[in-house]
Design an enzyme around this catalytic site. Structure first.
Site, mmCIF file in Angstrom:
data_model
loop_
_atom_site.group_PDB
_atom_site.id
_atom_site.type_symbol
_atom_site.label_atom_id
_atom_site.label_comp_id
_atom_site.label_asym_id
_atom_site.label_seq_id
_atom_site.Cartn_x
_atom_site.Cartn_y
_atom_site.Cartn_z
ATOM 1 N N ASP A 10 0.871 -1.171 0.000
ATOM 2 C CA ASP A 10 0.000 0.000 0.000
ATOM 3 C C ASP A 10 0.916 1.232 0.000
ATOM 4 O OD1 ASP A 10 -2.272 1.673 0.381
ATOM 5 O OD2 ASP A 10 -1.845 1.688 2.539
ATOM 6 N N ASP A 12 0.019 5.108 0.963
ATOM 7 C CA ASP A 12 -0.146 6.028 2.090
ATOM 8 C C ASP A 12 -0.314 5.257 3.395
ATOM 9 O OD1 ASP A 12 -0.079 8.270 0.297
ATOM 10 O OD2 ASP A 12 -2.134 7.764 -0.262
HETATM 11 MG MG LIG Z 1 -2.929 3.096 3.573
#
Ligand SMILES: [Mg+2]
Ligand SMILES: [Zn+2]
Length: 156
Positions: A10, A12
């Protein structure tokens, strides 16, 4: 043809500290230990693939051109650190604004596309996300190992 294994990351909250709708270089603070983990992934023959929800695009907070520019810069940083990513996938949608889609996590669309594009064996792969929805997406795509990131990197 031999299948590859992937480290699905992922963005962020895993690659960079989640500052909410980051879209400029100055928004990006890479997490501690990130590049060490990514170099280890390379050493163990994992392709690094980023999968990221970017609803800020649907919300009009930034546009795809800005997103691409940021990702180009982030990708260069990975290269400079000796752990280039293979590809990234993003979902620019938000269900309230653009309607349902198959890519926004927890849907597995981005991961399934990566598996097909790069001949990945999902069962041999690892996903790291900071949100339960990341893990749900990975599970739905058949990713063998799912790790919730809270600042500690999993061993592999
Ligand atoms: Mg995230
Ligand atoms: Zn989407």
């Amino acid at each position: 043809m031999r299948k590859h294994k992937a480290l699905f990351l992922d963005r962020d909250g895993v690659i960079n500290i989640d500052t909410t709708h980051a879209y400029r270089r100055e928004d990006i603070i890479f997490t501690d230990g990130l590049f060490d983990v990514c170099r280890r992934a390379h050493a163990h023959d994992y392709k690094i693939i980023v999968v990221t929800n970017q609803a800020g695009i649907a919300r009009g907070l930034y546009d795809e051109t800005q997103f691409y520019a940021l990702m180009r810069w982030m990708g260069e940083r990975f290269m400079q650190e000796g752990c280039a990513w293979t590809d990234y996938y993003f979902c620019p949608h938000h269900p309230d604004i653009t309607g349902p889609c198959d890519c926004r996590k927890p849907k597995p669309g981005m991961i399934l596309r990566a598996i097909a594009d790069w001949n990945i064996d999902p069962s041999a792969s690892l996903l790291i996300g900071d949100n339960q929805t990341d893990l749900e997406a990975g599970k739905a795509a058949g990713v063998g190992r799912l790790e919730l990131f809270k600042g500690q990197w999993p061993r592999f």
